[in-house]
Design a protein around this motif. Structure first.
Motif, PDB file in Angstrom:
ATOM      1  N   GLN A  97      33.543  41.021  41.109  1.00 51.27           N
ATOM      2  CA  GLN A  97      33.662  40.109  42.340  1.00 51.27           C
ATOM      3  C   GLN A  97      33.419  38.852  42.148  1.00 51.27           C
TER       4      GLN A  97
ATOM      5  N   HIS B 185      36.295  36.040  41.610  1.00 53.92           N
ATOM      6  CA  HIS B 185      37.108  35.813  43.172  1.00 53.92           C
ATOM      7  C   HIS B 185      36.269  34.709  43.735  1.00 53.92           C
TER       8      HIS B 185
ATOM      9  N   THR C 177      43.180  38.148  37.502  1.00 53.09           N
ATOM     10  CA  THR C 177      41.939  38.197  38.206  1.00 53.09           C
ATOM     11  C   THR C 177      41.642  40.017  38.144  1.00 53.09           C
TER      12      THR C 177
ATOM     13  N   TYR D 193      40.798  43.606  40.017  1.00 52.61           N
ATOM     14  CA  TYR D 193      41.073  44.586  41.064  1.00 52.61           C
ATOM     15  C   TYR D 193      40.374  45.849  41.081  1.00 52.61           C
TER      16      TYR D 193
END
Length: 173
Positions: free
Chosen positions: A60, A63, A98, A100
């Motif tokens: 996380q 982000h 990034t 996911y």
């Protein structure tokens, strides 16, 4: 990028090199057998909880604003893993990636020796990986049975267990 799994890439960097083997356990520290049985179980449970929390929190963090990364990762990791994870996050960001999904932890053993512990995991990362940061399109996907060995250390300042080193020996478990 040589590492096929987004989660392992997040913590091991983009170079394709695997983190080096965990340091040996401190033989001068009291062994698990010298602790009261409930103390051993409590320590193992605390180690397991800290290791389990590492994965979603580290996934996380990218982000969030980059100036918050160090504090976020320092809450769950110590050196050398702290620097390894932060560097991997910076490289991924620069490359336009990034993370996911989520990794499912399947711990097979926890060995505690004083302020050091070893966690062996056969994690399922088949619903996690790297994605294009702009579009969100998945670029990699993890595997359902990936062996991970973690060296955990009790942070001397906070008393909390944190990831000190992750190793991805390869193969399946």
């Amino acid at each position: 990028m040589a590492v096929a799994l987004g989660a392992s890439l997040l913590v091991s960097g983009c170079s394709g090199e695997r983190p080096s083997a965990p340091p040996p356990l401190d033989s001068s520290a009291p062994s698990q057998g010298s602790l009261a049985p409930s103390a051993s179980l409590d320590a193992a449970a605390a180690v397991e909880a800290a290791y389990t929390q590492f994965w979603p929190r580290s996934a996380q963090t990218p982000h969030k604003p980059e100036d918050t990364w160090r504090d976020a990762i320092a809450a769950i990791a110590i050196e050398p893993q702290l620097s390894v994870t932060l560097e991997a996050m910076r490289r991924n960001k620069a490359a336009g990636f990034t993370t996911y999904g989520e990794v499912v932890v399947r711990i097979t053993s926890v060995e505690v020796s004083g302020d050091t512990a070893k966690v062996v995991d056969c994690q399922d990362a088949s619903r996690a990986g790297q994605a294009d940061a702009r579009t969100g399109d998945p670029k990699t996907v993890g595997v359902p049975r990936m062996p991970v060995t973690a060296t955990m250390k009790r942070d001397q300042a906070s008393g909390q267990w944190k990831v000190a080193r992750l190793r991805f020996p390869g193969g399946a478990c």
